[in-house]
Write a protein that holds these residues in place. Structure first.
Motif: not given
Length: 355
Positions: A182-202
């Motif tokens: 996969a190749i992905v261009a990430v330009n999201a309204m949402g966040s890539a972060l976990d609200r509790l840990t601050g880590d990247l969700l994926g």
């Protein structure tokens, strides 16, 4: 499962990627072109509420054309759709395209599906967007080597949840030998972060040790960061408009799939967006995933398709993580453009004075 040699979509044999980056003064945009081998079957699924696309109706399983010559991911919002014009000219010059005459080999129409994301004005000048010439250059630059990630190509001006987004890629070789990437261009309204840990969700979708070297954020810093983000969201709520975000990507595999199976693969691949971005598929995003199947390997068991779909979704999540890790902070405020810290910077400091 294991990643391919490049851990990128170019691990699928015959698939090439070319990118053009426009980050000179006043510019913060670009385009990425995925070039599959001739005869590749394509599909697409559009989930976001504000898409900007070209040739997606053609990829509907009920419609005739099932072969794809190239796929364009571009910045520039709707202006960026013109990038495909330059790619089409290059495809035609290469002797490719959908034949429309049984007697005239020159009667061909290149099939170049395209999706765009919003990055207008982020470099400082509103109408600076990728052009057909940029698309042609990206096509000519396409290689099957490692994919440059971060603030390049279609991800040059990307932002995700207030942090600098970018372009990322990942791949997986299934136990039976089928490769998907996969190749992905990430330009999201949402966040890539976990609200509790601050880590990247994926990050949890990573293969063994894939993200072992990535910074480990501090939960206390994460809470402070989200407090800042929430305050900004309230202050700017009245300025948001539909279609000013969008995450777009391409999933490719060497499996043999029909056009209908490609469509289903695109649908399931969106699960990878949902695991790595929150919220996703909003009215403010135009989230779109294309799929390409080169047909070099067969699916030997009915459940092989399920394994492929699952691996594809994980590749999308992992590509998003790679995009966020590779992104670098941008400050174009002196030019009237974008200020966006990178996740790697935020993870070290916890907060950013401009968020």
């Amino acid at each position: 499962m294991r990643p391919g040699p490049h851990n990128a979509i170019t691990d699928v044999p015959g698939v090439r990627v070319g990118q053009v980056t426009r980050d000179e003064p006043g510019w913060l945009t670009g385009c990425s072109v995925v070039v599959p081998p001739p005869g590749t079957v394509g599909g697409v699924d559009v989930r976001g509420g504000g898409p900007g696309t070209r040739e997606t109706d053609l990829l509907d399983p009920v419609n005739l054309v099932d072969r794809v010559d190239a796929v364009v991911l571009s910045g520039g919002s709707a202006f960026g759709l013109g990038v495909a014009d330059g790619v089409m000219q290059e495809v035609y010059a290469a002797g490719l395209g959908w034949p429309v005459s049984p007697t005239d080999p020159a009667a061909r129409v290149p099939i170049v599906p395209t999706a765009i994301l919003f990055d207008l004005g982020r470099g400082g000048a509103w109408l600076h967007h990728p052009t057909p010439a940029d698309g042609a250059a990206a096509y000519r630059a396409a290689t099957d080597g490692p994919v440059v990630q971060g603030c390049v190509g279609a991800g040059t001006g990307a932002v995700a949840g207030g942090l600098k987004g970018g372009i990322g890629s990942a791949s997986c070789v299934l136990d039976g030998g089928i490769t998907v990437g996969a190749i992905v261009a990430v330009n999201a309204m949402g966040s890539a972060l976990d609200r509790l840990t601050g880590d990247l969700l994926g990050r949890s979708r990573g293969l063994v040790d894939e993200f072992a070297q990535a910074p480990s954020p501090d939960p206390e810093a994460a809470r402070a960061y989200w407090a800042q983000r929430d305050a900004v969201a309230v202050a700017t709520r009245g300025t948001a408009t539909t279609g000013t975000a969008t995450t777009i990507g391409v999933v490719a595999t060497d499996a043999t799939l029909t056009k209908t199976q490609c469509h289903k693969l695109a649908q399931v691949s969106h699960d990878g967006l949902a695991r790595a971005l929150a919220p996703v598929h909003t009215a403010y995003d135009g989230d779109t995933v294309f799929t390409l199947a080169t047909g070099r390997r067969s699916l030997d068991h009915p459940l092989d398709e399920v394994d492929l779909q699952s691996a594809a979704a994980d590749c999308v999540s992992r590509a998003i993580v790679h995009a966020m890790l590779a992104a670098t902070s941008i400050d174009r405020t002196a030019e009237g453009g974008l200020l966006a810290p990178a996740w790697s910077d935020r993870s070290r400091t916890g907060t950013h004075p401009h968020l």
